[in-house]
Write an enzyme that holds these catalytic residues in place. Structure first.
Site, mmCIF file in Angstrom:
data_model
loop_
_atom_site.group_PDB
_atom_site.id
_atom_site.type_symbol
_atom_site.label_atom_id
_atom_site.label_comp_id
_atom_site.label_asym_id
_atom_site.label_seq_id
_atom_site.Cartn_x
_atom_site.Cartn_y
_atom_site.Cartn_z
ATOM 1 N N GLY A 191 0.782 -1.223 0.000
ATOM 2 C CA GLY A 191 0.000 0.000 0.000
ATOM 3 C C GLY A 191 0.811 1.269 0.000
ATOM 4 O O GLY A 191 0.276 2.355 0.223
ATOM 5 N N PRO A 212 4.902 -4.510 -2.081
ATOM 6 C CA PRO A 212 4.724 -3.296 -2.899
ATOM 7 C C PRO A 212 4.230 -3.651 -4.292
ATOM 8 O O PRO A 212 4.678 -4.623 -4.901
ATOM 9 C CB PRO A 212 6.137 -2.707 -2.956
ATOM 10 C CG PRO A 212 7.038 -3.905 -2.839
ATOM 11 C CD PRO A 212 6.320 -4.856 -1.906
ATOM 12 N N GLY A 213 3.287 -2.890 -4.787
ATOM 13 C CA GLY A 213 2.812 -3.068 -6.158
ATOM 14 C C GLY A 213 2.784 -1.736 -6.859
ATOM 15 O O GLY A 213 3.570 -1.458 -7.758
ATOM 16 N N ARG A 214 1.869 -0.856 -6.409
ATOM 17 C CA ARG A 214 1.752 0.485 -6.969
ATOM 18 C C ARG A 214 3.089 1.232 -6.933
ATOM 19 O O ARG A 214 3.454 1.939 -7.880
ATOM 20 C CB ARG A 214 0.717 1.269 -6.165
ATOM 21 C CG ARG A 214 0.506 2.708 -6.596
ATOM 22 C CD ARG A 214 -0.141 3.540 -5.488
ATOM 23 N NE ARG A 214 -1.259 2.865 -4.867
ATOM 24 C CZ ARG A 214 -2.527 3.013 -5.231
ATOM 25 N NH1 ARG A 214 -2.836 3.842 -6.206
ATOM 26 N NH2 ARG A 214 -3.476 2.368 -4.600
ATOM 27 N N ARG A 248 -9.860 4.969 -12.295
ATOM 28 C CA ARG A 248 -9.572 5.366 -10.925
ATOM 29 C C ARG A 248 -10.137 6.738 -10.570
ATOM 30 O O ARG A 248 -10.535 6.967 -9.431
ATOM 31 C CB ARG A 248 -8.068 5.322 -10.660
ATOM 32 C CG ARG A 248 -7.475 3.905 -10.734
ATOM 33 C CD ARG A 248 -6.042 3.870 -10.243
ATOM 34 N NE ARG A 248 -5.965 4.133 -8.820
ATOM 35 C CZ ARG A 248 -5.603 5.279 -8.279
ATOM 36 N NH1 ARG A 248 -5.270 6.314 -9.060
ATOM 37 N NH2 ARG A 248 -5.560 5.440 -6.960
ATOM 38 N N TYR A 280 -12.399 6.224 -7.498
ATOM 39 C CA TYR A 280 -11.797 6.630 -6.233
ATOM 40 C C TYR A 280 -11.686 8.140 -6.070
ATOM 41 O O TYR A 280 -11.092 8.600 -5.100
ATOM 42 C CB TYR A 280 -10.372 6.067 -6.114
ATOM 43 C CG TYR A 280 -10.241 4.579 -6.201
ATOM 44 C CD1 TYR A 280 -11.123 3.727 -5.542
ATOM 45 C CD2 TYR A 280 -9.211 4.005 -6.938
ATOM 46 C CE1 TYR A 280 -10.984 2.359 -5.610
ATOM 47 C CE2 TYR A 280 -9.049 2.633 -7.014
ATOM 48 C CZ TYR A 280 -9.942 1.811 -6.350
ATOM 49 O OH TYR A 280 -9.790 0.461 -6.432
ATOM 50 N N CYS A 295 -19.862 7.550 -22.617
ATOM 51 C CA CYS A 295 -21.177 8.145 -22.360
ATOM 52 C C CYS A 295 -21.468 8.188 -20.863
ATOM 53 O O CYS A 295 -22.435 7.587 -20.368
ATOM 54 C CB CYS A 295 -22.258 7.352 -23.097
ATOM 55 S SG CYS A 295 -22.099 7.435 -24.878
ATOM 56 N N GLU A 296 -20.631 8.896 -20.133
ATOM 57 C CA GLU A 296 -20.776 9.099 -18.700
ATOM 58 C C GLU A 296 -20.267 10.489 -18.366
ATOM 59 O O GLU A 296 -19.155 10.853 -18.762
ATOM 60 C CB GLU A 296 -19.949 8.082 -17.904
ATOM 61 C CG GLU A 296 -20.351 6.636 -18.087
ATOM 62 C CD GLU A 296 -21.623 6.272 -17.349
ATOM 63 O OE1 GLU A 296 -22.025 7.036 -16.443
ATOM 64 O OE2 GLU A 296 -22.204 5.229 -17.670
ATOM 65 N N TYR A 302 -3.047 -0.363 -11.621
ATOM 66 C CA TYR A 302 -4.491 -0.573 -11.660
ATOM 67 C C TYR A 302 -5.183 -0.011 -12.905
ATOM 68 O O TYR A 302 -6.339 -0.360 -13.146
ATOM 69 C CB TYR A 302 -5.163 -0.024 -10.385
ATOM 70 C CG TYR A 302 -4.565 -0.630 -9.149
ATOM 71 C CD1 TYR A 302 -4.837 -1.957 -8.816
ATOM 72 C CD2 TYR A 302 -3.681 0.078 -8.353
ATOM 73 C CE1 TYR A 302 -4.253 -2.543 -7.703
ATOM 74 C CE2 TYR A 302 -3.091 -0.504 -7.232
ATOM 75 C CZ TYR A 302 -3.383 -1.808 -6.926
ATOM 76 O OH TYR A 302 -2.799 -2.401 -5.838
#
Length: 472
Positions: free
Chosen positions: A276, A319-321, A362, A366, A393-394, A423
């Site tokens: 994280g 760790p990823g991000r 994201r 988020y 279309c949003e 992500y």
């Protein structure tokens, strides 16, 4: 309003626009360095990554495209490996995973964390050493667990009592021992978005320490003949910039670790502190270096173990991000530019690009902040407050909520958004039947496709055009 900017400019009349933290004159044709991968450069306003000019990359591969800086990815993986030399460092594949990336992770000496059968399949295809793979997930199917066990993954992180039963049954039937960690929730509220905070009580992951479920799960794993209890796993959330949350979590998890030793006479050899770790999406973000994180987290564990009078377990992190995120930027082509007058008379310029929420969900999901820059040319035009939006279309199809861009931004221009390695491709979709972009790895002036662009043939491959009629 959080304006995520590349640079703040003074207008010709001296008036300054934007929040006070933006009010530093800068050259809009330069980069804010800490938002970009190590090899990103601007020359005469033209952005290059890995020695490849983005206009040239788009001319060959089209847009939108994810541009992956291989040297940067490897350097960040190596930085965690070296800073946490006494730990097992698991790259969290959910951030972004493909065959090439799995091989880079193996090359750099890291372990790999996967959480679905699909991610496990990528690891298998890449020839990743299975003893260095951890298998996560809150709802692993029996088939997924059996596949992981047959492949010989190094550890399975159990997340429910049902899964403990499945693991015990599969280990008995196959006649093999399965190494198991128990995921626990420490009741820690990480300072992050609700959807990515994972250690508070009211959510789907892990066993609660407070309720006693975590202790009971440990007991059941220990009592199962075919399960080898490794230790406890804790993950407090994502996009975290300091170690305070880890301190509280470690105290509670280590207290459980000590209780297991005292009450069950079981010495668990390992503990995972999760991941994280945050990255810089905008100039407001100030992530910690791996060396600082390692020093602080190690000190926290050592202090708590001394206080409890127990031996420190072997530690691991995920760790990823922090590895993948800064290593990628997404390049788009501008399609339309539309000034919109806001209440009070201010004007925001809507800049529509050829991607959007299908390649980066994201912002919509988020409320994430991003930055962007003009990537294909220099500009001396005055800045305008812009919102970079997608083609879907949003109304919520927003890529960058607020950014200063040159007033002469026009259809055909290229925009690049940094920090899109984590992500974005993993959560990409075919909304409105768009095609998911390619991932182009760049290094030493060479671009190579590691994930190709989808085609309409891909899109229609599962769409059965002459379905068989099933009579009732």
């Amino acid at each position: 309003m959080a304006v995520s900017h590349e640079a703040g400019w003074a207008h010709a009349d001296g008036a300054l626009k934007g929040p006070s933290w933006l009010r530093q004159p800068a050259d809009p044709n330069e980069l804010v360095r800490h938002l970009w991968s190590r090899t990103a450069r601007k020359d005469d306003g033209v952005l290059s990554v890995g020695g490849v000019r983005l206009p040239d990359l788009v001319a060959e591969h089209g847009s939108p495209a994810y541009v992956l800086d291989e040297a940067d990815f490897r350097a960040r993986a190596g930085a965690f490996r070296d800073a946490f030399a006494a730990y097992d460092v698991y790259y969290a594949g959910k951030a972004f995973l493909c065959t090439a990336v799995a091989r880079w992770v193996a090359d750099e000496g890291l372990c790999l964390d996967v959480c679905t059968g699909g991610e496990l399949a990528v690891a298998e295809r890449a020839g990743f050493p299975m003893e260095r793979v951890g298998f996560h997930g809150n709802n692993k199917s029996p088939a997924e667990i059996e596949r992981a066990v047959r492949l010989g993954v190094g550890r399975v992180i159990a997340d429910s009592f049902a899964e403990v039963e499945r693991l015990a049954e599969i280990s008995a039937r196959l006649g093999v021992t399965v190494r198991v960690m128990v995921r626990v929730t420490a009741g820690v509220e990480a300072h992050t978005h609700e959807y990515i905070a994972t250690a508070h009580e009211d959510q789907k992951f892990g066993f609660s320490i407070t309720s006693g479920d975590a202790f009971e799960a440990v007991r059941r794993v220990h009592d199962a003949p075919g399960l080898d209890l490794l230790g406890l796993h804790s993950h407090i959330g994502s996009q975290i910039f300091d170690s305070s949350g880890f301190e509280v979590a470690a105290r509670r998890v280590l207290a459980l670790h000590a209780r297991v030793a005292a009450d069950l006479d079981v010495r668990m050899p390992e503990m995972d502190l999760g991941g994280g770790f945050g990255i810089a999406y905008t100039t407001q973000d100030d992530p910690a270096e791996p060396s600082r994180l390692a020093a602080e987290m190690t000190a926290i564990v050592e202090h708590e173990c001394r206080a409890l009078g127990i031996e420190a377990p072997a530690l691991s992190i995920e760790p990823g991000r922090a590895i993948a995120g800064p290593s990628v930027c997404t390049v788009y082509e501008v399609g339309t530019v539309k000034p919109v007058q806001l209440d009070g008379g201010a004007v925001r310029t809507y800049v529509s690009v050829d991607g959007g929420m299908s390649d980066n969900i994201r912002t919509a999901l988020y409320d994430a902040d991003y930055s962007c820059t003009l990537a294909g040319r220099a500009s001396d035009a005055a800045p305008v407050l812009a919102r970079v939006v997608g083609k879907h279309c949003e109304a919520g199809d927003v890529v960058v909520k607020d950014e200063f861009l040159p007033a002469d931004v026009a259809p055909g221009d290229l925009l690049a958004v940094p920090g899109t390695g984590a992500y974005c491709r993993s959560m990409a979709s075919n909304y409105n039947h768009t095609l998911r972009p390619p991932v182009i790895a760049v290094r030493d002036g060479v671009a190579r496709v590691v994930v190709r662009r989808e085609t309409e043939q891909d899109l229609l491959a599962t769409d059965v055009d002459d379905p068989e009629v099933i009579e009732s």
